[in-house]
Design a protein around this motif. Sequence first.
Motif, short mmCIF file in Angstrom:
data_model
loop_
_atom_site.label_atom_id
_atom_site.label_comp_id
_atom_site.label_asym_id
_atom_site.label_seq_id
_atom_site.Cartn_x
_atom_site.Cartn_y
_atom_site.Cartn_z
N GLN A 119 0.83 -1.19 0.00
CA GLN A 119 0.00 0.00 0.00
C GLN A 119 0.87 1.25 0.00
OE1 GLN A 119 -2.50 0.71 3.48
NE2 GLN A 119 -4.03 1.73 2.23
N PHE A 120 0.67 2.09 -1.02
CA PHE A 120 1.34 3.39 -1.07
C PHE A 120 0.43 4.43 -0.43
CE2 PHE A 120 4.94 2.06 -3.38
CZ PHE A 120 4.54 1.14 -4.34
N PRO A 121 1.02 5.51 0.11
CA PRO A 121 0.20 6.55 0.75
C PRO A 121 -0.88 7.07 -0.19
CG PRO A 121 2.53 6.91 1.21
CD PRO A 121 2.46 5.79 0.22
N GLY A 122 -2.10 7.19 0.34
CA GLY A 122 -3.20 7.73 -0.44
C GLY A 122 -3.85 6.73 -1.38
N GLU A 123 -3.39 5.49 -1.35
CA GLU A 123 -3.96 4.48 -2.24
C GLU A 123 -4.47 3.30 -1.42
OE1 GLU A 123 -0.69 5.33 -5.81
OE2 GLU A 123 -1.21 3.27 -5.25
N GLY A 124 -5.27 2.45 -2.07
CA GLY A 124 -5.69 1.22 -1.42
C GLY A 124 -4.60 0.16 -1.58
N PRO A 125 -4.65 -0.88 -0.76
CA PRO A 125 -3.67 -1.97 -0.90
C PRO A 125 -3.83 -2.67 -2.24
CG PRO A 125 -4.87 -2.12 1.19
CD PRO A 125 -5.58 -1.11 0.36
N ALA A 126 -2.73 -3.23 -2.73
CA ALA A 126 -2.75 -4.00 -3.97
C ALA A 126 -1.98 -5.28 -3.75
CB ALA A 126 -2.15 -3.19 -5.12
N LEU A 127 -2.49 -6.38 -4.29
CA LEU A 127 -1.83 -7.67 -4.13
C LEU A 127 -0.43 -7.62 -4.74
CD1 LEU A 127 -2.05 -10.65 -3.25
CD2 LEU A 127 -2.83 -11.15 -5.57
N LEU A 128 0.55 -8.05 -3.96
CA LEU A 128 1.94 -8.05 -4.41
C LEU A 128 2.38 -9.46 -4.79
CD1 LEU A 128 4.68 -6.50 -4.65
CD2 LEU A 128 5.08 -7.13 -2.26
N ILE A 129 2.18 -10.38 -3.89
CA ILE A 129 2.61 -11.76 -4.09
C ILE A 129 1.87 -12.62 -3.07
CG2 ILE A 129 4.59 -11.46 -2.51
CD1 ILE A 129 6.20 -13.39 -4.27
N SER A 130 1.67 -13.88 -3.38
CA SER A 130 0.93 -14.74 -2.45
C SER A 130 1.52 -16.13 -2.46
CB SER A 130 -0.54 -14.79 -2.83
OG SER A 130 -0.70 -15.32 -4.13
N ILE A 131 1.19 -16.90 -1.41
CA ILE A 131 1.69 -18.27 -1.30
C ILE A 131 0.62 -19.16 -0.69
CG2 ILE A 131 2.76 -18.01 0.99
CD1 ILE A 131 5.12 -19.72 -0.12
N SER A 132 0.56 -20.37 -1.17
CA SER A 132 -0.32 -21.37 -0.61
C SER A 132 0.46 -22.19 0.41
CB SER A 132 -0.84 -22.27 -1.73
OG SER A 132 -1.42 -23.43 -1.21
N SER A 133 -0.26 -22.78 1.37
CA SER A 133 0.41 -23.52 2.44
C SER A 133 1.08 -24.81 1.96
CB SER A 133 -0.58 -23.84 3.56
OG SER A 133 -1.64 -24.63 3.06
N VAL A 134 0.85 -25.20 0.71
CA VAL A 134 1.51 -26.40 0.19
C VAL A 134 2.93 -26.11 -0.30
CG1 VAL A 134 -0.68 -27.47 -0.41
CG2 VAL A 134 0.56 -26.14 -2.14
N SER A 135 3.28 -24.83 -0.36
CA SER A 135 4.61 -24.43 -0.83
C SER A 135 5.41 -23.86 0.32
CB SER A 135 4.48 -23.36 -1.92
OG SER A 135 3.71 -23.81 -2.99
N ASP A 136 6.73 -23.88 0.19
CA ASP A 136 7.54 -23.25 1.22
C ASP A 136 8.27 -22.02 0.70
OD1 ASP A 136 10.02 -25.94 1.16
OD2 ASP A 136 9.48 -24.41 -0.32
N LYS A 137 8.12 -21.77 -0.59
CA LYS A 137 8.79 -20.60 -1.16
C LYS A 137 8.04 -20.16 -2.42
CE LYS A 137 13.30 -19.23 -3.08
NZ LYS A 137 14.66 -19.72 -3.41
N LYS A 138 7.94 -18.84 -2.58
CA LYS A 138 7.33 -18.28 -3.79
C LYS A 138 8.13 -17.06 -4.18
CE LYS A 138 3.82 -17.59 -6.76
NZ LYS A 138 2.50 -17.20 -6.27
N GLU A 139 8.56 -17.03 -5.43
CA GLU A 139 9.43 -15.95 -5.89
C GLU A 139 8.76 -15.21 -7.04
OE1 GLU A 139 13.28 -17.56 -6.38
OE2 GLU A 139 14.20 -15.69 -7.02
N ASP A 140 8.89 -13.89 -7.03
CA ASP A 140 8.40 -13.08 -8.14
C ASP A 140 9.32 -11.88 -8.26
OD1 ASP A 140 5.20 -11.48 -9.00
OD2 ASP A 140 7.10 -11.63 -10.06
#
Lengths: 111, 115
Positions: free
Chosen positions: A38-59
């Motif tokens: 979230q940047f000032p004055g803006e709403g949050p935006a999805l950056l990156i996500s992970i499911s519990s079946v993984s131990d690492k997620k890279e972007d």
Amino acid sequence: QQQVRQSPQSLTVWEGETAILNCSYEDSTFNYFPWYQQFPGEGPALLISISSVSDKKEDGRFTIFFNKREKKLSLHITDSQPGDSATYFCAALGDTDKVVFGTGTRLQVSP
Amino acid sequence: GGIITQTPKFLIGQEGQKLTLKCQQNFNHDTMYWYRQDSGKGLRLIYYSITENDLQKGDLSEGYDASREKKSSFSLTVTSAQKNEMAVFLCASSIYWGRNQDTQYFGPGTRLLVL
């Protein structure tokens, strides 16, 4: 009672360094963990996500490390840039679409 | 792509006043949400709506009403503004309810200040 905890509350790093943002949770039914930026004055935006079946997620420069046994995650931002300065929210979901947000980490990247 | 529009951007009210915040989305998403953001407390869910004319209470629904009369719009009413209250109200939408990996898209927020 805060189900999703984040630390530190604020973090300052130099440009080019790796920023490490931490998150922990209590509910073992949580199985999906998005991180929002979230940047000032803006709403949050999805950056990156992970499911519990993984131990690492890279972007690109953003990597989530996930430890299911300890109920902990961390977001690593490598080669931090001033444009990465924002508040980062760790969030968690179980089998419903109700998102539980952490309190956020405010990141400042100094040039 | 799509966009979420929230009006007004800033809202100044008086103690005890009834205040209405509006949200419009053109994603054609089924589900919409209202969150309250307070400094140091993250985002807390006030109300959500799975589809048109549906309303579900979140964790923070006391003191608020909501209305979803059209698929594209979701309104939130503060029933009695509290003195010195200051918060940001965020509207969000997602495609469907029941697929927890669907992204929630957020609007820019309405900043409320009660004098």
